[in-house]
Design an enzyme around this catalytic site. Structure first.
Site, PDB file in Angstrom:
ATOM      1  N   GLU A 137     123.921  34.668  35.439  1.00 11.91           N
ATOM      2  CA  GLU A 137     124.550  35.031  36.702  1.00 11.91           C
ATOM      3  C   GLU A 137     123.933  34.130  37.782  1.00 11.91           C
ATOM      4  O   GLU A 137     122.706  34.047  37.872  1.00 11.91           O
ATOM      5  CB  GLU A 137     124.288  36.498  37.030  1.00 11.91           C
ATOM      6  CG  GLU A 137     124.885  37.471  36.024  1.00 11.91           C
ATOM      7  CD  GLU A 137     124.485  38.904  36.309  1.00 11.91           C
ATOM      8  OE1 GLU A 137     124.996  39.478  37.304  1.00 11.91           O
ATOM      9  OE2 GLU A 137     123.658  39.447  35.559  1.00 11.91           O
TER      10      GLU A 137
ATOM     11  N   ARG B 170     113.752  40.627  24.790  1.00 14.08           N
ATOM     12  CA  ARG B 170     113.581  39.760  25.955  1.00 14.08           C
ATOM     13  C   ARG B 170     112.119  39.310  26.010  1.00 14.08           C
ATOM     14  O   ARG B 170     111.238  39.889  25.364  1.00 14.08           O
ATOM     15  CB  ARG B 170     113.960  40.478  27.249  1.00 14.08           C
ATOM     16  CG  ARG B 170     113.114  41.686  27.566  1.00 14.08           C
ATOM     17  CD  ARG B 170     113.417  42.220  28.964  1.00 14.08           C
ATOM     18  NE  ARG B 170     112.876  41.326  29.977  1.00 14.08           N
ATOM     19  CZ  ARG B 170     113.155  41.430  31.272  1.00 14.08           C
ATOM     20  NH1 ARG B 170     113.996  42.350  31.697  1.00 14.08           N
ATOM     21  NH2 ARG B 170     112.602  40.606  32.140  1.00 14.08           N
TER      22      ARG B 170
ATOM     23  N   LYS C 253     114.731  38.972  39.032  1.00 17.72           N
ATOM     24  CA  LYS C 253     115.169  38.171  40.175  1.00 17.72           C
ATOM     25  C   LYS C 253     115.174  39.007  41.464  1.00 17.72           C
ATOM     26  O   LYS C 253     114.861  38.495  42.543  1.00 17.72           O
ATOM     27  CB  LYS C 253     116.557  37.579  39.898  1.00 17.72           C
ATOM     28  CG  LYS C 253     116.531  36.458  38.883  1.00 17.72           C
ATOM     29  CD  LYS C 253     117.892  35.832  38.685  1.00 17.72           C
ATOM     30  CE  LYS C 253     118.740  36.617  37.735  1.00 17.72           C
ATOM     31  NZ  LYS C 253     119.998  35.913  37.363  1.00 17.72           N
TER      32      LYS C 253
END
Length: 560
Positions: free
Chosen positions: A35, A260, A270
């Site tokens: 994204e 992850r 983020k």
């Protein structure tokens, strides 16, 4: 087994191998789908390496696709930064795609769901939708708008598209099951209204698909065969498959999840990194104290060291916290082979060698690397006044202290043995210089009838060039700041320590000649201090700034 597959073997490779057994004509196709709402970090590097390496191994394709469904958080600067980082890592994508280029198709798929009675326009507020959705212990409740007719929903969805509703006044939801054990399946929102210009489609749209709706359909449109994502999307898999099953797509990608990357002392969210920037705790996305790729690059990490790290940690389904020292090991191992050795003094104190003439000057040729003659040599100057590290001298007697002290000898790296005899101080009791005797018979030889003394680094004042040294430490005082919302309480106030010292003048001239070369990173091992690189952003010809990439493994080291 192919050697490349063997090197990169993991449970996903085993799945792909089985898929090729079932279908020898399989056209393997994956993608990296960030994204564009921030910069890439070390966790993204793990996903990049996986997707692009698998595409190479299985002679397939890998797209870069920007899942750009929220114009409120996205920016073209993030798109440019992401593309730069991927190329910097050494990968080339087969296609550059955007979810936004499929908005017209996604809109049609949404209408399909409405026509099948599987989607409806809801006019509950965000808070009401959250309340109606229930919890892990309580089932959800149907929205009072859930039973609208297909015709009514089609008209209302058209009104949404035309901008005839205010933001938050209406949304499109899937009609699935408000009693599902998967909260994500309790009538998830598929479209919402946002009156904000999009970086790709400009003002064409005022309704935007949710990530989960756009993601699976974009995979299908692009012909993705293997959709690889991290474990937090595991529950989303049921919605991923439901959307594909209930629309007229012909390509059915398979989603597979892996753990992850969780890295000690690092923040990869983020959202939280943006908070650090807004509060001026860090100086941007490329601050060397954070684990963004741009931050690691500025600190001195190389593409090969990051890829080696990603290969070492592997691909599994088990979540764990990776030691930061493993990342440091990868760059230290690389720099140990390639970084030029030179001397720098970060906290200088003056040494006066009283038995040498003030005009005494000797040129010494020293190796750029002790184990790699191919890296050549460079010249240093030895004179009667030099700098050493302040921490390499101790005024008060300490039997355990093995460096310079009154009445004791020490060897200057590549040069002579010296002996401290007295201290010259100013009226405020500050040390101006240390008066030493230099044994000129000890170049390349040990003192007569004595053991070899310890070695310290130095720079002749005549051969010194001023420089700034930035010593980076962990930004957080706890190992896993990602797991706490109160992460600001654990900021390390000493995460950046700045020293003003000197480097060798000849090295400075070499740097000044090369620093204008675009994308050229200049690395050094400052002996006994650590591995450093030139800060390409803040450095100027008359102001050289060095970032410490990593400290030396087993040696003297500045603690701050």
């Amino acid at each position: 087994m192919d050697k490349k597959i063997q090197k990169y073997n993991n449970f996903i490779c085993e799945i792909i191998n089985q898929d090729f057994i079932k279908n020898k004509d399989l056209l393997f196709h994956t993608r990296f789908p960030p994204e564009p709402n921030g910069y890439l970090h070390i966790g993204h590097a793990k996903s990049i390496c996986l997707n692009f390496e698998l595409a190479k191994i299985y002679k397939g394709k890998c797209n870069l696709r920007f899942d750009d469904t929220n114009p409120l958080k996205e920016n073209i600067k993030y798109i440019n930064a992401i593309q730069y980082d991927i190329h910097w890592l050494g990968y080339n994508y087969d296609n550059t795609c955007y979810s936004s280029q499929y908005f017209s198709k996604l809109y049609q798929y949404a209408k399909e769901l409405i026509k099948k009675g599987l989607a409806y326009v809801d006019q509950l507020t965000k808070e009401q939708i959250r309340e109606y959705r229930g919890s892990l212990k309580q089932p959800g409740r149907n929205s009072p708008y859930r039973n609208r007719t297909i015709k009514e929903n089609m008209q209302l969805f058209s009104k949404m598209k035309k901008g005839e509703f205010h933001e938050g006044e209406a949304c499109l939801r899937a009609k699935i099951d408000m009693n599902s054990s998967f909260i994500i399946m309790r009538d998830p929102v598929l479209y919402r209204i946002i009156f904000s210009e999009h970086h790709q489609t400009k003002k064409k749209w005022c309704i935007y698909p949710m990530y989960d709706f756009a993601h699976c359909l974009s995979d299908s449109i692009e012909g993705i065969t293997h959709s690889l994502c991290t474990l937090e999307f595991q529950d989303n898999k049921c919605l991923y498959n439901w959307i594909l099953k209930n629309t007229s797509v012909t390509q059915y990608p398979q989603q597979y999840e892996f753990s992850r990357l969780n890295l000690e002392f690092s923040l990869l969210s983020k959202r939280k990194i943006k908070i650090l920037i807004e509060k001026n705790i860090i100086k941007g996305w490329n601050d060397p104290r954070i684990s963004t790729l741009s931050g690691l690059r500025r600190r001195g990490y190389t593409p090969s060291s990051i890829k080696e790290f990603c290969h070492k940690i592997g691909i599994t389904k088990q979540n764990n916290l990776i030691e930061f020292s493993m990342l440091e090991h990868c760059i230290r191992t690389e720099m140990n082979k390639t970084a030029i050795r030179t001397m720098a003094v970060l906290e200088p104190i003056k040494i006066f060698l009283y038995n040498l003439d003030e005009n005494y000057e000797e040129k010494l040729i020293i190796p750029n690397h002790p184990n790699n003659p191919e890296l050549g040599t460079h010249e240093i100057i030895f004179t009667n006044i030099i700098y050493i590290e302040r921490s390499d001298f101790k005024e008060k007697y300490d039997k355990k202290y093995k460096r310079l002290k009154i009445g004791e000898e020490i060897r200057l790296r590549y040069a002579y043995v010296i002996k401290a005899e007295k201290i010259d101080k100013d009226e405020y009791d500050n040390i101006i210089s240390i008066i030493c005797y230099c044994d000129i018979t000890t170049l390349g030889r040990k003192p007569k009838n004595k053991k070899n003394p310890s070695v310290i680094h130095w720079i002749a004042i005549k051969n010194s060039f001023p420089a700034e040294f930035r010593l980076y430490h962990q930004l957080f005082k706890i190992k896993n700041p990602e797991q706490t919302e109160d992460f600001l309480s654990y900021i390390n106030p000493d995460s950046l320590v700045i020293k003003k010292g000197f480097i060798e003048k000849n090295i400075a001239k070499k740097i000044q000649k090369e620093m204008h070369i675009k994308n050229k990173k200049i690395f050094f091992q400052f002996e006994r201090v650590g591995y450093f690189c030139l800060d390409n952003i803040d450095s100027k010809k008359n102001k050289l700034i060095f970032n410490r990439t990593v400290h030396l493994r087993d040696s003297w080291n500045l603690k701050k």
